[in-house]
Design an enzyme around this catalytic site. Structure first.
Site, PDB file in Angstrom:
ATOM      1  N   LEU A  60       0.844  -1.197   0.000  1.00 33.79           N
ATOM      2  CA  LEU A  60       0.000   0.000   0.000  1.00 33.79           C
ATOM      3  C   LEU A  60       0.883   1.252   0.000  1.00 33.79           C
ATOM      4  CD1 LEU A  60      -2.528  -1.360   2.613  1.00 33.79           C
ATOM      5  CD2 LEU A  60      -3.039  -0.882   0.201  1.00 33.79           C
ATOM      6  N   HIS A  85       2.071 -11.032   9.510  1.00 36.22           N
ATOM      7  CA  HIS A  85       3.200 -11.372   8.637  1.00 36.22           C
ATOM      8  C   HIS A  85       3.766 -12.707   9.114  1.00 36.22           C
ATOM      9  CE1 HIS A  85       6.616 -10.678   6.005  1.00 36.22           C
ATOM     10  NE2 HIS A  85       7.407 -11.045   6.999  1.00 36.22           N
ATOM     11  N   LEU A 123       7.340  -1.136   4.744  1.00 35.33           N
ATOM     12  CA  LEU A 123       6.780  -2.484   4.644  1.00 35.33           C
ATOM     13  C   LEU A 123       7.180  -3.359   5.826  1.00 35.33           C
ATOM     14  CD1 LEU A 123       5.192  -4.417   2.743  1.00 35.33           C
ATOM     15  CD2 LEU A 123       7.425  -5.196   1.906  1.00 35.33           C
ATOM     16  N   ASP A 124       6.178  -3.986   6.477  1.00 35.17           N
ATOM     17  CA  ASP A 124       6.420  -4.984   7.533  1.00 35.17           C
ATOM     18  C   ASP A 124       7.320  -4.451   8.645  1.00 35.17           C
ATOM     19  OD1 ASP A 124       6.735  -7.540   4.975  1.00 35.17           O
ATOM     20  OD2 ASP A 124       4.948  -6.763   5.995  1.00 35.17           O
ATOM     21  N   GLN A 178      -0.697 -20.990  14.034  1.00 36.92           N
ATOM     22  CA  GLN A 178      -0.480 -19.992  15.091  1.00 36.92           C
ATOM     23  C   GLN A 178      -1.025 -18.622  14.702  1.00 36.92           C
ATOM     24  OE1 GLN A 178       0.622 -20.689  18.204  1.00 36.92           O
ATOM     25  NE2 GLN A 178       0.380 -22.741  17.358  1.00 36.92           N
TER      26      GLN A 178
END
Ligand code: GRF
Length: 196
Positions: free
Chosen positions: A93, A109, A144-145, A173
């Site tokens: 994005l 993630h 990002l992340d 998980q």
């Protein structure tokens, strides 16, 4: 009640766990499931649960990210979400989009960030000889992340693991972690949740 919109790109297994938790426990209300892929299998699953869905095919916009996002924003803004959950959403994005929701946009993630931002996280963990892997729920920022981490869950890497067997163990998980983090986030709790 807190209104939650969810963005998916594929099967939407994380979206389903989030929706099921919200519908079972009532801590928030899923108001939209949207995808960049009209064929995303998660859209039919969301619709079957009575949730409004929308799809904007990013391929129609080529490299025009802003154009794609402007179109995607229409159903999102119409749903008036308080929180945006990226759940298996595979498009990067733009900072403009993120700025609209910063502080109330989450992502999951499949790695123990800050290790392995980006793609192919499980193969990278195997190649590095890691003995542990896992997943992270974080707030989305323009990088990002890389946003503030809200929760992590760890799994062992087992002898003979492939990227697929490790991905399956981590996904199990993810399905525990994301609903637990969203419940806390909606309650205003920003403390780090660590699951085994
Ligand atoms: C999951 O591994 C998630 O971590 C990543 O996309 C994968 C598929 O997610 N972001 P889902 O089954 O579509 O929720």
């Amino acid at each position: 009640m807190t209104r939650v919109a969810l963005l998916i790109s594929g099967g939407g297994s994380n979206m389903l766990r989030l929706v099921e938790a919200m519908q079972a426990e009532g801590f928030a209300r899923p108001v939209l499931v949207a995808s960049n892929d009209p064929e995303a299998a998660g859209l039919a699953k969301a619709a079957a649960l009575g949730i409004p869905v929308a799809a904007v095919d990013h391929r129609s916009f080529g490299k025009d990210r802003a154009g794609f996002e402007a179109e995607l924003l229409k159903p999102i803004l119409a749903a008036q979400p308080d929180v945006l959950c990226l759940a298996g959403f595979m498009r990067v994005l733009t900072p403009d989009f993120v700025r609209r929701f910063e502080g109330r946009m989450l992502n999951i993630h499949p790695s123990l960030l800050p290790k392995y931002p980006g793609l192919h996280t499980h193969q990278r963990a195997l190649d590095a000889g890691d003995t542990q892997a896992g997943c992270t729920v974080h707030q989305v920022t323009a990088e990002l992340d890389a946003g503030p981490i809200l929760g992590q869950a760890r799994v062992p890497v087992l002898a003979g693991d492939t990227a697929d067997t490790l991905a399956a163990r981590v996904l199990g998980q993810e399905h525990r972690l994301y609903p637990a983090v969203l419940r806390r986030f909606v309650a205003g709790d920003r403390s780090l949740l660590q699951l085994g």
